[in-house]
Design a protein around this motif. Structure first.
Motif, PDB file in Angstrom:
ATOM      1  N   VAL A 264      -1.765   3.397  26.394  1.00  0.00           N
ATOM      2  CA  VAL A 264      -1.572   3.454  24.956  1.00  0.00           C
ATOM      3  C   VAL A 264      -1.818   4.880  24.483  1.00  0.00           C
ATOM      4  O   VAL A 264      -2.900   5.429  24.699  1.00  0.00           O
ATOM      5  N   ASP A 265      -0.814   5.470  23.848  1.00  0.00           N
ATOM      6  CA  ASP A 265      -0.970   6.802  23.274  1.00  0.00           C
ATOM      7  C   ASP A 265      -1.373   6.656  21.814  1.00  0.00           C
ATOM      8  O   ASP A 265      -0.870   5.788  21.096  1.00  0.00           O
ATOM      9  N   ILE A 266      -2.298   7.530  21.400  1.00  0.00           N
ATOM     10  CA  ILE A 266      -2.817   7.548  20.039  1.00  0.00           C
ATOM     11  C   ILE A 266      -2.489   8.912  19.437  1.00  0.00           C
ATOM     12  O   ILE A 266      -2.486   9.916  20.147  1.00  0.00           O
ATOM     13  N   THR A 267      -2.250   8.958  18.139  1.00  0.00           N
ATOM     14  CA  THR A 267      -2.016  10.240  17.481  1.00  0.00           C
ATOM     15  C   THR A 267      -3.283  11.082  17.590  1.00  0.00           C
ATOM     16  O   THR A 267      -4.345  10.654  17.137  1.00  0.00           O
ATOM     17  N   PRO A 268      -3.184  12.253  18.215  1.00  0.00           N
ATOM     18  CA  PRO A 268      -4.383  13.082  18.385  1.00  0.00           C
ATOM     19  C   PRO A 268      -4.849  13.709  17.069  1.00  0.00           C
ATOM     20  O   PRO A 268      -4.043  14.089  16.233  1.00  0.00           O
ATOM     21  N   ASP A 269      -6.173  13.782  16.905  1.00  0.00           N
ATOM     22  CA  ASP A 269      -6.768  14.469  15.762  1.00  0.00           C
ATOM     23  C   ASP A 269      -6.647  15.970  15.968  1.00  0.00           C
ATOM     24  O   ASP A 269      -6.256  16.434  17.044  1.00  0.00           O
ATOM     25  N   ASP A 270      -7.031  16.741  14.963  1.00  0.00           N
ATOM     26  CA  ASP A 270      -7.047  18.203  15.090  1.00  0.00           C
ATOM     27  C   ASP A 270      -7.966  18.595  16.241  1.00  0.00           C
ATOM     28  O   ASP A 270      -9.045  18.015  16.401  1.00  0.00           O
ATOM     29  N   GLY A 271      -7.553  19.568  17.034  1.00  0.00           N
ATOM     30  CA  GLY A 271      -8.353  20.031  18.155  1.00  0.00           C
ATOM     31  C   GLY A 271      -8.167  19.212  19.416  1.00  0.00           C
ATOM     32  O   GLY A 271      -8.776  19.494  20.440  1.00  0.00           O
ATOM     33  N   ILE A 272      -7.326  18.173  19.341  1.00  0.00           N
ATOM     34  CA  ILE A 272      -7.045  17.313  20.493  1.00  0.00           C
ATOM     35  C   ILE A 272      -5.551  17.389  20.763  1.00  0.00           C
ATOM     36  O   ILE A 272      -4.742  17.275  19.843  1.00  0.00           O
ATOM     37  N   ASN A 273      -5.166  17.599  22.036  1.00  0.00           N
ATOM     38  CA  ASN A 273      -3.726  17.658  22.298  1.00  0.00           C
ATOM     39  C   ASN A 273      -3.190  16.405  22.973  1.00  0.00           C
ATOM     40  O   ASN A 273      -1.986  16.220  23.041  1.00  0.00           O
ATOM     41  N   LYS A 274      -4.069  15.517  23.462  1.00  0.00           N
ATOM     42  CA  LYS A 274      -3.606  14.238  24.015  1.00  0.00           C
ATOM     43  C   LYS A 274      -4.738  13.234  23.913  1.00  0.00           C
ATOM     44  O   LYS A 274      -5.888  13.547  24.191  1.00  0.00           O
ATOM     45  N   ASP A 275      -4.388  12.019  23.508  1.00  0.00           N
ATOM     46  CA  ASP A 275      -5.363  10.948  23.367  1.00  0.00           C
ATOM     47  C   ASP A 275      -4.714   9.674  23.896  1.00  0.00           C
ATOM     48  O   ASP A 275      -3.716   9.212  23.351  1.00  0.00           O
ATOM     49  N   GLN A 276      -5.267   9.142  24.972  1.00  0.00           N
ATOM     50  CA  GLN A 276      -4.658   7.973  25.622  1.00  0.00           C
ATOM     51  C   GLN A 276      -5.735   6.959  25.993  1.00  0.00           C
ATOM     52  O   GLN A 276      -6.818   7.326  26.452  1.00  0.00           O
ATOM     53  N   ILE A 277      -5.408   5.700  25.792  1.00  0.00           N
ATOM     54  CA  ILE A 277      -6.305   4.601  26.149  1.00  0.00           C
ATOM     55  C   ILE A 277      -5.642   3.756  27.220  1.00  0.00           C
ATOM     56  O   ILE A 277      -4.431   3.512  27.172  1.00  0.00           O
ATOM     57  N   LEU A 278      -6.440   3.323  28.184  1.00  0.00           N
ATOM     58  CA  LEU A 278      -5.976   2.368  29.188  1.00  0.00           C
ATOM     59  C   LEU A 278      -6.678   1.043  28.924  1.00  0.00           C
ATOM     60  O   LEU A 278      -7.915   0.987  28.875  1.00  0.00           O
ATOM     61  N   VAL A 279      -5.881   0.019  28.714  1.00  0.00           N
ATOM     62  CA  VAL A 279      -6.413  -1.332  28.520  1.00  0.00           C
ATOM     63  C   VAL A 279      -6.245  -2.044  29.855  1.00  0.00           C
ATOM     64  O   VAL A 279      -5.131  -2.242  30.326  1.00  0.00           O
ATOM     65  N   HIS A 280      -7.365  -2.414  30.457  1.00  0.00           N
ATOM     66  CA  HIS A 280      -7.361  -3.034  31.776  1.00  0.00           C
ATOM     67  C   HIS A 280      -7.463  -4.549  31.655  1.00  0.00           C
ATOM     68  O   HIS A 280      -8.424  -5.065  31.081  1.00  0.00           O
ATOM     69  N   HIS A 281      -6.489  -5.235  32.191  1.00  0.00           N
ATOM     70  CA  HIS A 281      -6.475  -6.695  32.341  1.00  0.00           C
ATOM     71  C   HIS A 281      -6.811  -7.413  31.030  1.00  0.00           C
ATOM     72  O   HIS A 281      -7.877  -8.018  30.886  1.00  0.00           O
ATOM     73  N   LEU A 282      -5.876  -7.351  30.093  1.00  0.00           N
ATOM     74  CA  LEU A 282      -6.011  -8.042  28.806  1.00  0.00           C
ATOM     75  C   LEU A 282      -5.540  -9.483  28.974  1.00  0.00           C
ATOM     76  O   LEU A 282      -4.384  -9.728  29.312  1.00  0.00           O
ATOM     77  N   VAL A 283      -6.450 -10.425  28.781  1.00  0.00           N
ATOM     78  CA  VAL A 283      -6.129 -11.847  28.904  1.00  0.00           C
ATOM     79  C   VAL A 283      -6.576 -12.544  27.626  1.00  0.00           C
ATOM     80  O   VAL A 283      -7.764 -12.515  27.280  1.00  0.00           O
ATOM     81  N   ASP A 284      -5.632 -13.162  26.934  1.00  0.00           N
ATOM     82  CA  ASP A 284      -5.927 -13.911  25.710  1.00  0.00           C
ATOM     83  C   ASP A 284      -6.835 -13.147  24.749  1.00  0.00           C
ATOM     84  O   ASP A 284      -7.823 -13.678  24.237  1.00  0.00           O
ATOM     85  N   GLY A 285      -6.542 -11.868  24.518  1.00  0.00           N
ATOM     86  CA  GLY A 285      -7.270 -11.076  23.542  1.00  0.00           C
ATOM     87  C   GLY A 285      -8.582 -10.479  24.016  1.00  0.00           C
ATOM     88  O   GLY A 285      -9.349  -9.953  23.222  1.00  0.00           O
ATOM     89  N   HIS A 286      -8.856 -10.539  25.313  1.00  0.00           N
ATOM     90  CA  HIS A 286     -10.079  -9.933  25.859  1.00  0.00           C
ATOM     91  C   HIS A 286      -9.717  -9.044  27.047  1.00  0.00           C
ATOM     92  O   HIS A 286      -9.045  -9.490  27.975  1.00  0.00           O
ATOM     93  N   ALA A 287     -10.186  -7.799  27.009  1.00  0.00           N
ATOM     94  CA  ALA A 287      -9.907  -6.849  28.090  1.00  0.00           C
ATOM     95  C   ALA A 287     -11.129  -6.715  28.993  1.00  0.00           C
ATOM     96  O   ALA A 287     -12.268  -6.789  28.525  1.00  0.00           O
TER      97      ALA A 287
END
Length: 185
Positions: free
Chosen positions: A72-95
């Motif tokens: 998941v890519d997120i819009t980076p704030d000032d001073g950040i050039n890349k912001d990414q989240i990894l969601v591991h094994h999402l099952v029925d709304g719980h990761a």
């Protein structure tokens, strides 16, 4: 002969219809999984820009309401050039895990990251001819990135997290954090 050609054409049309149906179903399943990830992140107060769900066939994962790994890519704030989240094994709304990689801009100047013998990045870079060691610490919902123990940047996080790794990369200081609580409800 004419009957054989008509039968062959009918079989070919049926096969094409089945393949087309599977392609459409696969794309809908992927969209459903992406929506599940977006809903989960919304409950975590995280707004995604793009979601890339991995794991095929999507139909099987969607039938199980499981997104195995999502980038998941997120819009980076000032001073950040890349912001990414990894969601591991999402099952029925719980990761199982929620890992975030934030790449902070270097302070101005010429930068040369130092690498290990295996070509992986270290936490050290040469900045304007000086050796600088980068680190990070988290306290509550705050992340502080340090350059030689001096604060480089401070960032508010949507929830408490633990720093897992810091490295000086080509594009900036990469901080890997893992959120302590993955149940965002």
């Amino acid at each position: 002969m004419k009957k054989a050609l008509i039968s062959l054409a009918a079989v070919a049309l049926i096969i094409l219809a089945i393949i087309g149906g599977l392609v459409v179903a696969e794309q809908r399943a992927k969209a459903a999984l992406e929506a599940d990830v977006a809903d989960y992140l919304d409950s975590c107060a995280i707004t995604p820009d793009t979601i890339d769900v991995h794991g095929r066939p999507y139909l099987l994962y969607a039938a199980q309401h499981t997104a195995d790994l999502s980038y998941v890519d997120i819009t980076p704030d000032d001073g950040i050039n890349k912001d990414q989240i990894l969601v591991h094994h999402l099952v029925d709304g719980h990761a199982d895990r929620l890992t975030r990689f934030i790449t902070f801009d270097y302070p101005s100047g010429e930068v040369s990251p130092m690498k290990n013998p295996d070509d992986s990045y270290t936490e050290v870079a040469i900045l304007e001819g000086e050796r600088v060691t980068f680190s990070a610490r988290s306290e509550g919902n705050r992340l502080d990135v340090l350059a030689d123990r001096r604060s480089l940047t401070d960032l508010a996080l949507p929830r408490a997290a633990e720093v897992k790794n810091v490295s000086a990369g080509d594009d900036g200081v990469i901080v890997e954090i893992e959120y302590a609580d993955t149940d965002c409800r």
